[in-house]
Design a protein around this motif. Structure first.
Motif, PDB file in Angstrom:
ATOM      1  N   GLY A  86      20.704 -21.745 -52.464  1.00  0.00           N
ATOM      2  CA  GLY A  86      21.565 -22.882 -52.151  1.00  0.00           C
ATOM      3  C   GLY A  86      22.427 -22.577 -50.940  1.00  0.00           C
ATOM      4  O   GLY A  86      22.156 -21.634 -50.187  1.00  0.00           O
ATOM      5  N   ALA A  87      23.466 -23.371 -50.731  1.00  0.00           N
ATOM      6  CA  ALA A  87      24.447 -23.121 -49.671  1.00  0.00           C
ATOM      7  C   ALA A  87      25.757 -23.743 -50.127  1.00  0.00           C
ATOM      8  O   ALA A  87      25.766 -24.848 -50.651  1.00  0.00           O
ATOM      9  CB  ALA A  87      23.993 -23.746 -48.358  1.00  0.00           C
ATOM     10  N   PRO A  90      32.589 -26.000 -47.068  1.00  0.00           N
ATOM     11  CA  PRO A  90      33.143 -27.332 -46.826  1.00  0.00           C
ATOM     12  C   PRO A  90      32.203 -28.181 -45.978  1.00  0.00           C
ATOM     13  O   PRO A  90      31.592 -27.674 -45.017  1.00  0.00           O
ATOM     14  CB  PRO A  90      34.443 -27.039 -46.058  1.00  0.00           C
ATOM     15  N   PHE A  91      32.087 -29.447 -46.334  1.00  0.00           N
ATOM     16  CA  PHE A  91      31.166 -30.376 -45.662  1.00  0.00           C
ATOM     17  C   PHE A  91      31.339 -30.342 -44.138  1.00  0.00           C
ATOM     18  O   PHE A  91      30.354 -30.303 -43.397  1.00  0.00           O
ATOM     19  CB  PHE A  91      31.425 -31.794 -46.197  1.00  0.00           C
ATOM     20  N   SER A  92      32.566 -30.312 -43.668  1.00  0.00           N
ATOM     21  CA  SER A  92      32.809 -30.401 -42.223  1.00  0.00           C
ATOM     22  C   SER A  92      32.503 -29.098 -41.504  1.00  0.00           C
ATOM     23  O   SER A  92      32.362 -29.076 -40.282  1.00  0.00           O
ATOM     24  CB  SER A  92      34.268 -30.770 -41.955  1.00  0.00           C
ATOM     25  N   GLU A  93      32.432 -28.006 -42.249  1.00  0.00           N
ATOM     26  CA  GLU A  93      32.232 -26.692 -41.606  1.00  0.00           C
ATOM     27  C   GLU A  93      30.830 -26.129 -41.794  1.00  0.00           C
ATOM     28  O   GLU A  93      30.365 -25.319 -40.986  1.00  0.00           O
ATOM     29  CB  GLU A  93      33.247 -25.686 -42.169  1.00  0.00           C
ATOM     30  N   LEU A  94      30.142 -26.514 -42.848  1.00  0.00           N
ATOM     31  CA  LEU A  94      28.827 -25.929 -43.124  1.00  0.00           C
ATOM     32  C   LEU A  94      27.820 -26.460 -42.097  1.00  0.00           C
ATOM     33  O   LEU A  94      27.636 -27.672 -41.979  1.00  0.00           O
ATOM     34  CB  LEU A  94      28.389 -26.323 -44.544  1.00  0.00           C
ATOM     35  N   PRO A  95      27.164 -25.555 -41.319  1.00  0.00           N
ATOM     36  CA  PRO A  95      26.219 -26.041 -40.306  1.00  0.00           C
ATOM     37  C   PRO A  95      25.053 -26.792 -40.964  1.00  0.00           C
ATOM     38  O   PRO A  95      24.581 -26.393 -42.029  1.00  0.00           O
ATOM     39  CB  PRO A  95      25.711 -24.745 -39.650  1.00  0.00           C
ATOM     40  N   VAL A  96      24.632 -27.855 -40.314  1.00  0.00           N
ATOM     41  CA  VAL A  96      23.543 -28.675 -40.866  1.00  0.00           C
ATOM     42  C   VAL A  96      22.301 -27.805 -41.098  1.00  0.00           C
ATOM     43  O   VAL A  96      21.567 -27.995 -42.071  1.00  0.00           O
ATOM     44  CB  VAL A  96      23.242 -29.865 -39.921  1.00  0.00           C
ATOM     45  N   ASN A  97      22.076 -26.826 -40.216  1.00  0.00           N
ATOM     46  CA  ASN A  97      20.899 -25.967 -40.396  1.00  0.00           C
ATOM     47  C   ASN A  97      20.940 -25.193 -41.701  1.00  0.00           C
ATOM     48  O   ASN A  97      19.904 -24.964 -42.325  1.00  0.00           O
ATOM     49  CB  ASN A  97      20.767 -24.968 -39.237  1.00  0.00           C
ATOM     50  N   VAL A  99      22.331 -26.234 -44.427  1.00  0.00           N
ATOM     51  CA  VAL A  99      22.024 -27.218 -45.474  1.00  0.00           C
ATOM     52  C   VAL A  99      20.517 -27.454 -45.524  1.00  0.00           C
ATOM     53  O   VAL A  99      19.901 -27.473 -46.596  1.00  0.00           O
ATOM     54  CB  VAL A  99      22.783 -28.537 -45.199  1.00  0.00           C
ATOM     55  N   LYS A 100      19.902 -27.586 -44.325  1.00  0.00           N
ATOM     56  CA  LYS A 100      18.447 -27.820 -44.283  1.00  0.00           C
ATOM     57  C   LYS A 100      17.689 -26.620 -44.853  1.00  0.00           C
ATOM     58  O   LYS A 100      16.686 -26.790 -45.554  1.00  0.00           O
ATOM     59  CB  LYS A 100      17.995 -28.104 -42.845  1.00  0.00           C
ATOM     60  N   GLU A 101      18.169 -25.412 -44.554  1.00  0.00           N
ATOM     61  CA  GLU A 101      17.503 -24.213 -45.112  1.00  0.00           C
ATOM     62  C   GLU A 101      17.577 -24.206 -46.628  1.00  0.00           C
ATOM     63  O   GLU A 101      16.625 -23.817 -47.308  1.00  0.00           O
ATOM     64  CB  GLU A 101      18.164 -22.934 -44.578  1.00  0.00           C
ATOM     65  N   ALA A 102      18.721 -24.615 -47.169  1.00  0.00           N
ATOM     66  CA  ALA A 102      18.865 -24.662 -48.631  1.00  0.00           C
ATOM     67  C   ALA A 102      17.908 -25.692 -49.224  1.00  0.00           C
ATOM     68  O   ALA A 102      17.262 -25.442 -50.244  1.00  0.00           O
ATOM     69  CB  ALA A 102      20.316 -24.968 -49.006  1.00  0.00           C
ATOM     70  N   THR A 144      26.297 -29.662 -50.753  1.00  0.00           N
ATOM     71  CA  THR A 144      24.862 -29.378 -50.545  1.00  0.00           C
ATOM     72  C   THR A 144      24.156 -29.223 -51.882  1.00  0.00           C
ATOM     73  O   THR A 144      23.101 -29.821 -52.123  1.00  0.00           O
ATOM     74  CB  THR A 144      24.691 -28.091 -49.712  1.00  0.00           C
ATOM     75  N   LEU A 145      24.740 -28.415 -52.782  1.00  0.00           N
ATOM     76  CA  LEU A 145      24.096 -28.219 -54.090  1.00  0.00           C
ATOM     77  C   LEU A 145      24.154 -29.490 -54.929  1.00  0.00           C
ATOM     78  O   LEU A 145      23.237 -29.762 -55.712  1.00  0.00           O
ATOM     79  CB  LEU A 145      24.723 -27.034 -54.827  1.00  0.00           C
TER      80      LEU A 145
END
Ligand code: NAP
Length: 238
Positions: A86-87, A90-97, A99-102, A144-145
């Protein structure tokens, strides 16, 4: 429904919830096949589970490797998937990449594994995926989770209809003491576990064996499909 002699594949069966699940199926006299990426985790798991357990190196994100894997395994009765990263953040700080990897791991890994397994799966058998309580009760930093776990639970409802008569379910664990937290400093992890245990109605976090039994239940109960079994010590209530 007895599991004696049934062939059960546990993807992610070398650690934590998956290892406890493989053990629980072996205790039901099933023939257990485990798979994950690391040769050393496979060797350790086979030492724990016994030589009758088959083990294969597999990255469940790789569709080509999945086809090879299920060709080697051949026909089988029940599929359990506990693999997945998982990943958090915080929504504003977690890089989109990140999230996509998770999603590539925990959502798409389970999706493509189920798809590759179907031609080999007994129609009287079952598929059980893994989500998590953050799908319905996310703390801060778990968007993300929350998304991935909800997507898995939606997928399970769709697959239970599409793949019938194969039964498809999902286990949703709360916080479980597994090597998934091995990267945290011991003191920080212990404090987190104690803090969560103190809030839960059951007064403790889960051990992997608490969760493993749920996969066995879902494989054995021929009247259960399209459902999520929440094993969270009451986390969704507090
Ligand atoms: N522990 C918790 O508190 C908790 C709470 C809610 C939900 N969950 C969910 O429960 C599942 C299992 O977690 P866990 O705590 O048992 O974790 P764990 O102890 O880290 O075990 C994860 C297993 O998955 C395998 N794996 C990971 N990525 C893989 C890949 N790409 N291909 C094949 N195998 C892979 C790992 O082996 P290799 O490294 O050898 O590949 C390992 O056997 C995860 O989906 C997690 O999100 C856990």
């Amino acid at each position: 429904m007895s599991l004696k002699g049934k062939r059960v594949v546990v993807v992610g069966g070398t650690s934590g919830i998956g290892l406890a699940t493989a053990k629980a199926f072996a205790e039901e006299s099933a023939q257990v096949i485990i798979a994950s990426r690391s040769a050393s985790k496979l060797a350790d798991a086979k030492r724990t589970l016994g030589d009758q357990v088959e083990g294969y190196e597999l990255d469940f994100r790789d569709e080509g490797k999945l086809t090879e894997f299920f060709t080697k395994v051949g026909n089988f009765d029940h599929l359990v998937i506990t693999a997945g990263d998982g990943a958090m953040g915080p929504f504003s700080e977690l890089p989109v990449n990140a999230v996509k990897e998770a999603f590539d791991s925990k959502f798409w890994g389970q999706y493509v594994t189920a798809k590759a397994a179907v031609p080999y799966l007994n129609k009287a058998g079952s598929i059980t995926l893994t989500s998590g309580v953050y799908g319905i009760r996310p703390p801060k930093g778990a968007s993300t989770l929350a998304s991935i776990n909800s997507a898995i639970e939606g997928l399970v409802r769709g697959l239970a209809v599409d793949l019938a008569p194969i039964r498809v379910n999902v286990v949703s664990p709360g916080i479980v003491d597994t090597p998934i937290y091995a990267g945290m400093p011991d003191a920080q992890r212990d404090a987190m576990f104690d803090g969560i245990a103190g809030q839960l109605p059951v007064g403790r976090i889960a051990q992997p064996v608490d969760i493993g039994q749920s996969y066995v239940y879902l494989a054995k109960n021929g009247f259960t499909t399209g459902t999520s079994v929440l094993v969270d010590g009451g986390a969704h209530l507090v």
